[in-house]
Scaffold this motif. Sequence first.
Motif, PDB file in Angstrom:
ATOM      1  N   ALA A  25       0.823  -1.223   0.000  1.00 53.70           N
ATOM      2  CA  ALA A  25       0.000   0.000   0.000  1.00 53.70           C
ATOM      3  C   ALA A  25       0.851   1.266   0.000  1.00 53.70           C
ATOM      4  CB  ALA A  25      -0.929   0.000   1.211  1.00 53.70           C
ATOM      5  N   ASN A  26       2.119   1.161   0.388  1.00 51.49           N
ATOM      6  CA  ASN A  26       3.027   2.315   0.343  1.00 51.49           C
ATOM      7  C   ASN A  26       3.456   2.648  -1.082  1.00 51.49           C
ATOM      8  OD1 ASN A  26       4.033   3.206   3.164  1.00 51.49           O
ATOM      9  ND2 ASN A  26       3.791   0.985   3.249  1.00 51.49           N
ATOM     10  N   PHE A  27       3.422   1.660  -1.945  1.00 47.49           N
ATOM     11  CA  PHE A  27       3.959   1.843  -3.301  1.00 47.49           C
ATOM     12  C   PHE A  27       2.857   1.788  -4.357  1.00 47.49           C
ATOM     13  CE2 PHE A  27       6.937  -0.419  -0.515  1.00 47.49           C
ATOM     14  CZ  PHE A  27       7.831   0.619  -0.338  1.00 47.49           C
ATOM     15  N   LEU A  28       1.836   1.052  -4.060  1.00 40.20           N
ATOM     16  CA  LEU A  28       0.647   0.959  -4.915  1.00 40.20           C
ATOM     17  C   LEU A  28      -0.538   1.285  -3.999  1.00 40.20           C
ATOM     18  CD1 LEU A  28      -0.600  -0.016  -7.680  1.00 40.20           C
ATOM     19  CD2 LEU A  28      -0.809  -2.271  -6.629  1.00 40.20           C
ATOM     20  N   GLU A  53       8.976  11.106  -4.774  1.00 44.67           N
ATOM     21  CA  GLU A  53      10.288  10.509  -4.553  1.00 44.67           C
ATOM     22  C   GLU A  53      10.721  10.678  -3.113  1.00 44.67           C
ATOM     23  OE1 GLU A  53      12.937  11.631  -7.701  1.00 44.67           O
ATOM     24  OE2 GLU A  53      11.594  10.789  -9.195  1.00 44.67           O
ATOM     25  N   GLN A  54       9.719  10.856  -2.261  1.00 53.02           N
ATOM     26  CA  GLN A  54      10.006  10.992  -0.835  1.00 53.02           C
ATOM     27  C   GLN A  54      10.649   9.689  -0.329  1.00 53.02           C
ATOM     28  OE1 GLN A  54       6.385  11.012   1.351  1.00 53.02           O
ATOM     29  NE2 GLN A  54       7.373  11.335   3.297  1.00 53.02           N
ATOM     30  N   GLU A  81       7.847   0.155 -17.462  1.00 54.63           N
ATOM     31  CA  GLU A  81       8.337   0.601 -16.155  1.00 54.63           C
ATOM     32  C   GLU A  81       7.322   1.558 -15.551  1.00 54.63           C
ATOM     33  OE1 GLU A  81      12.392   1.641 -15.787  1.00 54.63           O
ATOM     34  OE2 GLU A  81      12.833  -0.462 -16.203  1.00 54.63           O
ATOM     35  N   ASP A  82       6.678   1.130 -14.522  1.00 55.81           N
ATOM     36  CA  ASP A  82       5.571   1.910 -13.972  1.00 55.81           C
ATOM     37  C   ASP A  82       6.089   3.191 -13.302  1.00 55.81           C
ATOM     38  OD1 ASP A  82       2.484   1.404 -13.168  1.00 55.81           O
ATOM     39  OD2 ASP A  82       3.536   2.608 -11.666  1.00 55.81           O
ATOM     40  N   PRO A  87       9.315   4.876  -8.672  1.00 51.66           N
ATOM     41  CA  PRO A  87      10.047   5.903  -7.924  1.00 51.66           C
ATOM     42  C   PRO A  87       9.884   5.744  -6.414  1.00 51.66           C
ATOM     43  CG  PRO A  87       8.841   6.891  -9.750  1.00 51.66           C
ATOM     44  CD  PRO A  87       8.404   5.457  -9.665  1.00 51.66           C
ATOM     45  N   LYS A  88       8.695   5.368  -5.982  1.00 53.86           N
ATOM     46  CA  LYS A  88       8.477   5.189  -4.531  1.00 53.86           C
ATOM     47  C   LYS A  88       9.265   3.984  -4.036  1.00 53.86           C
ATOM     48  CE  LYS A  88       3.679   5.480  -4.812  1.00 53.86           C
ATOM     49  NZ  LYS A  88       3.233   6.206  -5.966  1.00 53.86           N
TER      50      LYS A  88
END
Length: 307
Positions: A25-28, A53-54, A81-82, A87-88
């Motif tokens: 859930a942090n990335f998606l 990009e935090q 490349e999503d 980036p996260k």
Amino acid sequence: MLAKWDGTDTSFMDWYRNTVEPAKANFLPPMEEMFSFQKDKDGYHLELPVSDEQKRLIFGIRPCDAKALAILDMTFKDAYEDPYYLPKRNNAVLIGLGCLKPYDSCFCTSLSVSPAESNDVDLMLTDIGTQFLVEKITQAGKELITTASGVEEATEADKTRAKEVKEASYNKVTRKIETKDIKEKLLPAFENQDYWEKVAAKCISCGICTFLCPTCYCFDINDELVKGEGARFRNWDSCAFPIYTKMPMENPREEKWQRVRQKVYHKYEFYPMLFDIIACTGCGRCIRLCPVNWDITQTLDRLPARV
Ligand code: SF4
Ligand code: SF4
């Protein structure tokens, strides 16, 4: 659950077991803006969100969930490349914490995961009593630990204690499935409608098992438009939902048993065909959190033999 940590209060470590919501859930995120748009006399104008990009530090991730992220990476780096997920993900540091109290529903050891060991994190921590044994897994982990205070060299006794703790955790995972040749066992069961109807009988198609599965990534895309301006969002979707595969001409998985079968085959047949890895880490969420006690381990254990 996942929560922001101030880095000081460590009391949660005494009761903390694995989270309900997985680290994916942090990335998606469950819902994410892809871009916004405005319409004027010249047409539509698009604006991309500021790239996120935090730097993220995820503390306490379990080995099963860290492996799940490595599995998700394959999807989001594959043909395309999503630009939202990667980036996260590339900016995240993972600090693993060994599972000392696995749930009854966990079966990670059947999927080559050890509850207190991981190579999918940057640092791996093992609770050895009054201290944690810290293992440096990646360069990012090494750099992080050099800046930390209160770190001292582990003694031989510490290492022995960590080994005992890891073995004890491993032995606490008593639920098992046989994954050897699972692809071959699943193939002949695909057309066995009777079996999948029985397996799916109690499922209520709520989608919880997929939303909370750390390796599920299906999403839908929606536009929200109000008076000439709006945004496009990507949000979690689930193959358990009846309209998930609805297309203009047909719905290839209209029946519930077809959707339940899809969930199992995607993880244990199709993903291994694509990436040579089973897309399940045995985290047990789909068993523990299912409102009707549906159990993927029973489904796999009772597969009908080839007729
Ligand atoms: S959580 Fe249980 S009831 Fe809900 S869709 Fe999954 S198997 Fe069906
Ligand atoms: S299928 Fe179930 S056990 Fe496997 S990773 Fe997903 S939620 Fe965990």
